[in-house]
Design a protein around this motif. Structure first.
Motif, PDB file in Angstrom:
ATOM      1  N   GLU A   4      -7.464  -2.716   2.297  1.00  8.06           N
ATOM      2  CA  GLU A   4      -6.760  -3.322   2.600  1.00  8.06           C
ATOM      3  C   GLU A   4      -5.824  -3.608   2.336  1.00  8.06           C
ATOM      4  N   ILE A   5      -6.017  -5.457   3.411  1.00  4.03           N
ATOM      5  CA  ILE A   5      -5.492  -6.488   3.306  1.00  4.03           C
ATOM      6  C   ILE A   5      -6.025  -7.389   1.582  1.00  4.03           C
ATOM      7  N   LYS A   6      -6.732  -6.487   1.634  1.00  5.91           N
ATOM      8  CA  LYS A   6      -7.747  -6.924   0.110  1.00  5.91           C
ATOM      9  C   LYS A   6      -6.690  -6.819  -0.892  1.00  5.91           C
ATOM     10  N   LYS A  66      -3.079  -8.372  -0.552  1.00  7.40           N
ATOM     11  CA  LYS A  66      -2.835  -9.834  -0.886  1.00  7.40           C
ATOM     12  C   LYS A  66      -3.080  -9.554  -2.799  1.00  7.40           C
TER      13      LYS A  66
END
Length: 184
Positions: A40-42, A45
């Motif tokens: 999810e962070i990837k 970003k």
């Protein structure tokens, strides 16, 4: 010993199953949740990076727009009377109108600055001038010059009378002239 080995043979698979459940609950599920959070962070970003790339790709067109808007603002500011404060702007407006009147052969009888009015971000500065004009042609030339100035002048009121009814050559004219100011 056979009884112990039967129990042991039964308990080893049960322990293996319990160890599998413990591994699943305490190792696999936290690692899986951590991997999902990383994904999810990837993705977030990557979305942010895509927005940055799009913004950087639009930078030349944005710079052109900024230059165009600055030029347009300068052109609009040229139409306004200069002055940091409304009183300075009114004095500049008064001098401008006096130059026009005196340049066409008129004489100033009286002059006064009125209180500036608010018009959104702008101030409307107004000047009242009473003048004696030698002839009608000079009055029309004054009005034409006021209209053709680079600064946008607005004649709000104009009152023209003859000074002497027997000899209607000289005129008494009162003007209320306004202009916009960026003022503070």
């Amino acid at each position: 010993m056979a009884k112990n080995s039967k129990i042991l043979a039964f308990l080893i698979p049960v322990m293996a199953i319990l160890a599998g459940f413990a591994f699943h609950d305490y190792v696999y599920i936290p690692v899986r949740d951590e991997m999902r959070a990383i994904e999810e962070i990837k993705e977030a970003k990557m979305i942010t990076l895509t927005k940055y790339i799009d913004t950087l790709a639009r930078k030349p067109s944005l710079e052109k727009d900024i230059v165009f808007l600055r030029e347009r603002r300068r052109a609009e500011e040229a139409k306004m009377v200069e002055g940091q404060t409304p009183s300075v702007a009114a004095a500049n407006l008064q001098n401008l109108v006096k130059e026009i009147v005196v340049g066409k052969g008129g004489t100033i009888a009286s002059e006064r600055m009125e209180k500036p009015e608010e018009l959104g971000r702008f101030k409307v500065v107004t000047v009242s001038i009473e003048t004696i004009v030698p002839e009608t042609k000079a009055l029309t030339d004054m009005l034409l010059l006021m209209q053709s100035q680079s600064v946008s002048l607005f004649v709000r009121e104009m009152d023209v009378r003859t000074r002497n009814m027997r000899e209607p050559r000289d005129l008494t004219a009162r003007f209320r002239v306004s202009a916009l100011n960026m003022g503070k």
